[in-house]
Design a protein around this motif. Structure first.
Motif, PDB file in Angstrom:
ATOM      1  N   LEU A  59       9.043   2.423 -15.834  1.00  0.00           N
ATOM      2  CA  LEU A  59       8.823   2.518 -14.379  1.00  0.00           C
ATOM      3  C   LEU A  59       8.463   1.157 -13.813  1.00  0.00           C
ATOM      4  O   LEU A  59       8.954   0.772 -12.745  1.00  0.00           O
ATOM      5  N   THR A  60       7.612   0.430 -14.539  1.00  0.00           N
ATOM      6  CA  THR A  60       7.205  -0.893 -14.054  1.00  0.00           C
ATOM      7  C   THR A  60       8.430  -1.789 -13.890  1.00  0.00           C
ATOM      8  O   THR A  60       8.622  -2.410 -12.842  1.00  0.00           O
ATOM      9  N   GLU A  61       9.274  -1.821 -14.907  1.00  0.00           N
ATOM     10  CA  GLU A  61      10.450  -2.692 -14.821  1.00  0.00           C
ATOM     11  C   GLU A  61      11.403  -2.233 -13.717  1.00  0.00           C
ATOM     12  O   GLU A  61      11.952  -3.055 -12.973  1.00  0.00           O
ATOM     13  N   LEU A  62      11.562  -0.927 -13.625  1.00  0.00           N
ATOM     14  CA  LEU A  62      12.462  -0.394 -12.598  1.00  0.00           C
ATOM     15  C   LEU A  62      11.954  -0.727 -11.188  1.00  0.00           C
ATOM     16  O   LEU A  62      12.726  -1.161 -10.323  1.00  0.00           O
ATOM     17  N   PHE A  63      10.648  -0.518 -10.981  1.00  0.00           N
ATOM     18  CA  PHE A  63      10.062  -0.793  -9.665  1.00  0.00           C
ATOM     19  C   PHE A  63      10.185  -2.279  -9.317  1.00  0.00           C
ATOM     20  O   PHE A  63      10.503  -2.639  -8.183  1.00  0.00           O
ATOM     21  N   VAL A  64       9.907  -3.131 -10.293  1.00  0.00           N
ATOM     22  CA  VAL A  64       9.976  -4.574 -10.029  1.00  0.00           C
ATOM     23  C   VAL A  64      11.399  -4.960  -9.621  1.00  0.00           C
ATOM     24  O   VAL A  64      11.609  -5.700  -8.650  1.00  0.00           O
ATOM     25  N   ASP A  65      12.374  -4.405 -10.324  1.00  0.00           N
ATOM     26  CA  ASP A  65      13.771  -4.732  -9.995  1.00  0.00           C
ATOM     27  C   ASP A  65      14.168  -4.179  -8.626  1.00  0.00           C
ATOM     28  O   ASP A  65      14.853  -4.849  -7.847  1.00  0.00           O
ATOM     29  N   ALA A  66      13.752  -2.946  -8.346  1.00  0.00           N
ATOM     30  CA  ALA A  66      14.083  -2.343  -7.044  1.00  0.00           C
ATOM     31  C   ALA A  66      13.455  -3.162  -5.925  1.00  0.00           C
ATOM     32  O   ALA A  66      14.097  -3.460  -4.910  1.00  0.00           O
ATOM     33  N   ALA A  67      12.196  -3.559  -6.133  1.00  0.00           N
ATOM     34  CA  ALA A  67      11.507  -4.371  -5.129  1.00  0.00           C
ATOM     35  C   ALA A  67      12.249  -5.691  -4.918  1.00  0.00           C
ATOM     36  O   ALA A  67      12.342  -6.193  -3.793  1.00  0.00           O
ATOM     37  N   GLY A  68      12.812  -6.224  -5.990  1.00  0.00           N
ATOM     38  CA  GLY A  68      13.564  -7.476  -5.888  1.00  0.00           C
ATOM     39  C   GLY A  68      14.770  -7.336  -4.965  1.00  0.00           C
ATOM     40  O   GLY A  68      15.032  -8.210  -4.132  1.00  0.00           O
ATOM     41  N   VAL A  69      15.463  -6.225  -5.090  1.00  0.00           N
ATOM     42  CA  VAL A  69      16.625  -5.984  -4.235  1.00  0.00           C
ATOM     43  C   VAL A  69      16.187  -5.899  -2.769  1.00  0.00           C
ATOM     44  O   VAL A  69      16.820  -6.467  -1.870  1.00  0.00           O
ATOM     45  N   GLN A  98       0.095  -6.335  -7.963  1.00  0.00           N
ATOM     46  CA  GLN A  98      -0.327  -7.677  -8.352  1.00  0.00           C
ATOM     47  C   GLN A  98       0.745  -8.722  -8.064  1.00  0.00           C
ATOM     48  O   GLN A  98       0.445  -9.867  -7.781  1.00  0.00           O
ATOM     49  N   THR A  99       2.011  -8.307  -8.131  1.00  0.00           N
ATOM     50  CA  THR A  99       3.075  -9.274  -7.871  1.00  0.00           C
ATOM     51  C   THR A  99       3.475  -9.281  -6.396  1.00  0.00           C
ATOM     52  O   THR A  99       4.294 -10.092  -5.987  1.00  0.00           O
ATOM     53  N   GLY A 100       2.907  -8.349  -5.614  1.00  0.00           N
ATOM     54  CA  GLY A 100       3.245  -8.308  -4.189  1.00  0.00           C
ATOM     55  C   GLY A 100       4.650  -7.804  -3.915  1.00  0.00           C
ATOM     56  O   GLY A 100       5.194  -8.045  -2.844  1.00  0.00           O
ATOM     57  N   GLY A 101       5.246  -7.124  -4.867  1.00  0.00           N
ATOM     58  CA  GLY A 101       6.594  -6.570  -4.656  1.00  0.00           C
ATOM     59  C   GLY A 101       6.566  -5.503  -3.581  1.00  0.00           C
ATOM     60  O   GLY A 101       5.667  -4.657  -3.567  1.00  0.00           O
ATOM     61  N   PRO A 102       7.550  -5.518  -2.665  1.00  0.00           N
ATOM     62  CA  PRO A 102       7.513  -4.584  -1.540  1.00  0.00           C
ATOM     63  C   PRO A 102       8.030  -3.192  -1.878  1.00  0.00           C
ATOM     64  O   PRO A 102       9.024  -2.728  -1.330  1.00  0.00           O
ATOM     65  N   LEU A 103       7.373  -2.524  -2.815  1.00  0.00           N
ATOM     66  CA  LEU A 103       7.718  -1.125  -3.104  1.00  0.00           C
ATOM     67  C   LEU A 103       6.429  -0.338  -3.108  1.00  0.00           C
ATOM     68  O   LEU A 103       5.460  -0.738  -3.762  1.00  0.00           O
ATOM     69  N   ILE A 104       6.397   0.765  -2.361  1.00  0.00           N
ATOM     70  CA  ILE A 104       5.188   1.585  -2.353  1.00  0.00           C
ATOM     71  C   ILE A 104       5.510   3.025  -2.699  1.00  0.00           C
ATOM     72  O   ILE A 104       6.591   3.528  -2.410  1.00  0.00           O
TER      73      ILE A 104
END
Ligand SMILES: Nc1ncnc2c1ncn2[C@@H]1O[C@H](COP(=O)(O)OP(=O)(O)OP(=O)(O)O)[C@@H](O)[C@H]1O
Ligand SMILES: [Mg+2]
Length: 393
Positions: free
Chosen positions: A155-165, A200-206
């Motif tokens: 989930l962490t990796e998926l969320f980080v990637d989705a936030a990147g998009v 912590q990384t500030g990725g824009p996914l909530i």
């Protein structure tokens, strides 16, 4: 009056003709969206409250707000017997589909979809061949990301990637989870960990949740830092002004009015609970001969509204309980309407508290009662005690 023009909307998740009394929550969520989009640290929101207070409706409104800001959005309804892996995959797929047409680099989208597919295919049920679900993603599954089988890592990796998009587009992604108290314990823990990492990384996914009043304690039992991840908003009954507005505003649009005495009687009957407001309003409209709707119209229509609630709102839930569970709830109802100590329920049934734990636990699982604090339980359905006392044993 003309039933075709009747504006009121009793029913689970039915959008009310007027979303009354939720301005504070709407404002808070605007701030959340704005801050997250700017990469500022911000807690996401979790709505809690009893049955029929309007959590689903508010969650759907939040979703519309995010969509208006061109965010990608997805929604799931948790179920106690189901891992969130697939529902999360499907809803993130929806979110990305919303973003894809605006993205300038199709390969970034494809890359993400490959990861998403790999994530979805790690579903344990799919691996056992018990299901032939395919995520409907026509790119090959990638390897080595979000596919370890450990939901927390994946989930962490998926969320980080989705936030990147989403970051590429200057927007965010919001994942809405209704009935969040039903997410299985290991999944809740993985979800919190992934949100923690992302914050912590500030990725824009909530992740925005809604659930029964004990949801905060479910979350904090899972991860002690959950209070720092979520801002809890307790959704409650409407105060007098909001309840009146919920009735008056939709009627006004149809050139129909209520007398002040009719509004008094409706508030007394519905007690400010949004589901009841809609239910009484609907029947009163249908049975009133013309505008204004009077206190006599309310008196005439109340029994029919109560009958509909007894079947649709209370009865449908009561029927889910086994005879032993019903006895347990009847004992609660005889004690008082507010939450009661489990010890008192046991005493009134003349049983040992431990012998009643199975009934209690399964009622909690069915979402009929909740643990208000340690050793204290209450009905999740407002006015359920009153309904039970009117039932033959
Ligand atoms: N703010 C509001 N103003 C007026 N009516 C409302 C409001 N919020 C919800 N309602 C009405 O209340 C009813 C219940 O709403 P909803 O299904 O969202 O409740 P809920 O809290 O999700 O309940 P449950 O716990 O059973 O899922 C619906 O008929 C809806 O139209
Ligand atoms: Mg709901």
């Amino acid at each position: 009056m003309d039933p075709v023009r009747n504006p009121y909307a009793p029913g689970a998740g039915q959008r009310p003709p007027e979303l009354a009394g939720r301005d504070r929550e709407l404002q808070q969520f605007e701030v959340v969206l704005e801050r997250v989009a700017r990469g500022r640290p911000e807690r996401s929101m979790v709505l809690t409250g009893l049955r029929g207070v309007g959590k689903t409706v508010l969650l759907n409104t939040f979703k519309s707000m995010a969509m208006q800001r061109l965010w990608g959005t997805g929604k799931i309804e948790a179920r106690p017997d189901q891992s969130i892996r697939r529902p999360v995959a499907a809803s993130l797929h929806m979110a990305i589909r919303e973003l894809a047409p605006r993205h300038r680099a199709p390969e970034r989208i494809e890359e993400f979809l490959g990861v998403l597919k790999a994530f979805a295919m790690r579903d344990p049920a799919a691996a056992k061949g018990t299901s032939h679900w395919s995520p409907g993603i026509d790119v090959p599954a990638s390897r080595g990301r979000a596919d370890s089988g450990d939901l927390e890592i994946d989930l962490t990796e998926l969320f980080v990637d989705a936030a990147g998009v989403a970051t590429d587009l200057g927007v965010g992604i919001a994942l809405f989870i209704d009935e969040m108290q039903d997410v299985q314990a290991p999944d809740i823990s993985a979800l919190c960990a992934a949100c923690h990492e992302l914050s912590q990384t500030g990725g824009p996914l909530i992740v925005v949740g809604a659930g029964l009043p004990h949801l905060p304690s479910v979350l904090s039992a899972s991860k002690s830092y959950s209070e720092r991840l979520f801002r809890y908003a307790r959704i409650d009954r409407l105060d007098r002004d909001a309840a009146d507005l919920a009735l008056i505003a939709p009627a006004e649009r149809e050139a129909v009015e209520f007398t002040p005495e009719a509004l008094d009687a409706l508030y007394e009957a519905a007690d400010g609970y949004p589901y009841f407001v809609q239910a009484y309003g609907k029947v009163a409209w249908d049975l009133a001969p013309n505008s204004p709707i009077t206190v006599d119209d309310i008196k005439v229509s109340a029994p029919e509204a109560e009958e509909e609630l007894a079947v649709g709102f209370f009865g449908s839930r009561y029927e889910r309980a086994t005879p032993a569970e019903r006895d347990y709830m009847h004992a609660m109802a005889q004690l008082r309407d507010d939450p009661v100590p489990t010890a008192d329920v046991a005493e009134s049934l003349g049983r040992k508290p431990s012998s009643l734990s199975p009934a209690r636990d399964s009622l909690i699982k069915k979402g009929l009662i909740y643990s208000a604090e340690r050793g204290v339980i209450g009905f999740t359905v407002p006015h359920f005690g009153r309904f039970l006392r009117a039932q033959p044993l």
